[in-house]
Structures are given as structure tokens and as C-alpha cells.
Design an enzyme around this catalytic site. Structure first.
Site, PDB file in Angstrom:
ATOM      1  N   HIS A 188      39.351  47.971  38.701  1.00  0.00           N
ATOM      2  CA  HIS A 188      40.307  47.852  37.599  1.00  0.00           C
ATOM      3  C   HIS A 188      40.346  46.395  37.167  1.00  0.00           C
ATOM      4  CE1 HIS A 188      41.751  51.912  38.131  1.00  0.00           C
ATOM      5  NE2 HIS A 188      41.736  51.673  39.425  1.00  0.00           N
ATOM      6  N   TYR A 248      43.703  42.781  30.435  1.00  0.00           N
ATOM      7  CA  TYR A 248      42.310  43.237  30.380  1.00  0.00           C
ATOM      8  C   TYR A 248      41.299  42.155  30.047  1.00  0.00           C
ATOM      9  CZ  TYR A 248      44.920  47.572  30.274  1.00  0.00           C
ATOM     10  OH  TYR A 248      45.795  48.582  30.570  1.00  0.00           O
TER      11      TYR A 248
END
Length: 141
Positions: free
Chosen positions: A97, A22
Site C-alpha cells: 500500500h 498516495y
């Protein structure tokens, strides 16, 4: 042009989650970078985040933007409520994403939103969002 950038479940935990997948930016930092990038393209942005599936549907149903950049998080893999909502929208929705969901756990390879969004960008951390901004910036050309 104005875009709604809608972040879903657990995106509020950015900066604390696995940085390999992330990145290191917090959600506030990510939003600031997206805002600046979009502004450089002449695009205004509005940001929302919720961990609640129904709240995400609410934001989409009440959308007054020209398009939506959506990171639904884990809801991507099983939320037919989001899918049905997006299918009925009159503006384009682009899915993003931060991580490469297709090279992770098997369950992440299921994307119930894929058939109702206009494009999907993934695996490029903040640049996935930038590519979605570019989609909208070039849409009118």
C-alpha cells in the site's frame, strides 16, 4: 525471476488523488520506477491494473510469474474473493500500500488479505513496492 505487479481499484488515478497519502507519481511513472528498481535486482516485471474485482482474480488465476506484488486498493478491506484466490496460489503474494492504512480511517485497518499473503509493506509510497521487490530478490538467498 519474473514478478506480476498487480494494482487494483483506483490505482489508475494516481497523480490525481490525494498526494499526501498516495504521492505525486502517476501509475505509469510508478510502474517505470518499479521496473527499473526490479531490473537492478535482475528481476523482470509485468504490470496489470484493474478496477474490477473479478479481473484481479482472473489475473491472479492466470499468473505465470514467480511471484506477485499486489496493491488491491480498497478491495484489501473486504474482498473475500481475492483472499480465497490468493490462498490457493502456488506462488508468493506480497501485499503493498502506498499509504499508511493503519493510520487512516477506521475501515482501512481491516485487511482480509493479511493472513494469506507472505508479507505486507505499507506507508512508504513507491518504497513499499521496492521493499516487496527486495522480498523476492532475497527469497532465494
Amino acid at each position: 525471476m519474473k514478478l506480476l505487479v498487480l494494482n487494483g481499484v483506483n490505482l489508475n488515478m494516481l497523480g490525481k488523488r490525494d498526494s499526501t497519502h498516495y504521492g505525486t507519481l502517476t501509475l505509469a511513472e510508478l510502474n517505470k520506477e518499479i521496473k527499473n528498481y526490479a531490473k537492478s535486482k535482475g528481476i523482470k516485471t509485468v504490470f496489470r491494473q484493474s478496477n474490477c474485482e473479478g479481473r484481479l482474480v482472473y489475473y491472479l488465476q492466470k499468473c505465470k510469474a514467480d511471484g506477485v506484488i499486489l496493491n488491491a486498493g480498497a478491495y484489501t478491506h473486504y474482498s473475500y474473493a481475492l483472499r480465497d484466490c490468493i490462498a490457493d496460489m502456488s506462488v508468493d503474494v506480497v501485499e503493498v500500500h502506498l499509504s499508511d492504512v493503519y493510520n487512516r480511517e477506521e475501515f482501512r485497518k481491516t485487511d482480509v488479505l493479511h493472513d494469506v499473503v507472505k508479507a505486507v509493506y505499507y506507508g512508504e509510497k513507491k518504497y513499499s513496492y521496492f521493499r516487496a521487490v527486495d522480498y523476492f530478490a532475497t527469497k532465494g538467498e
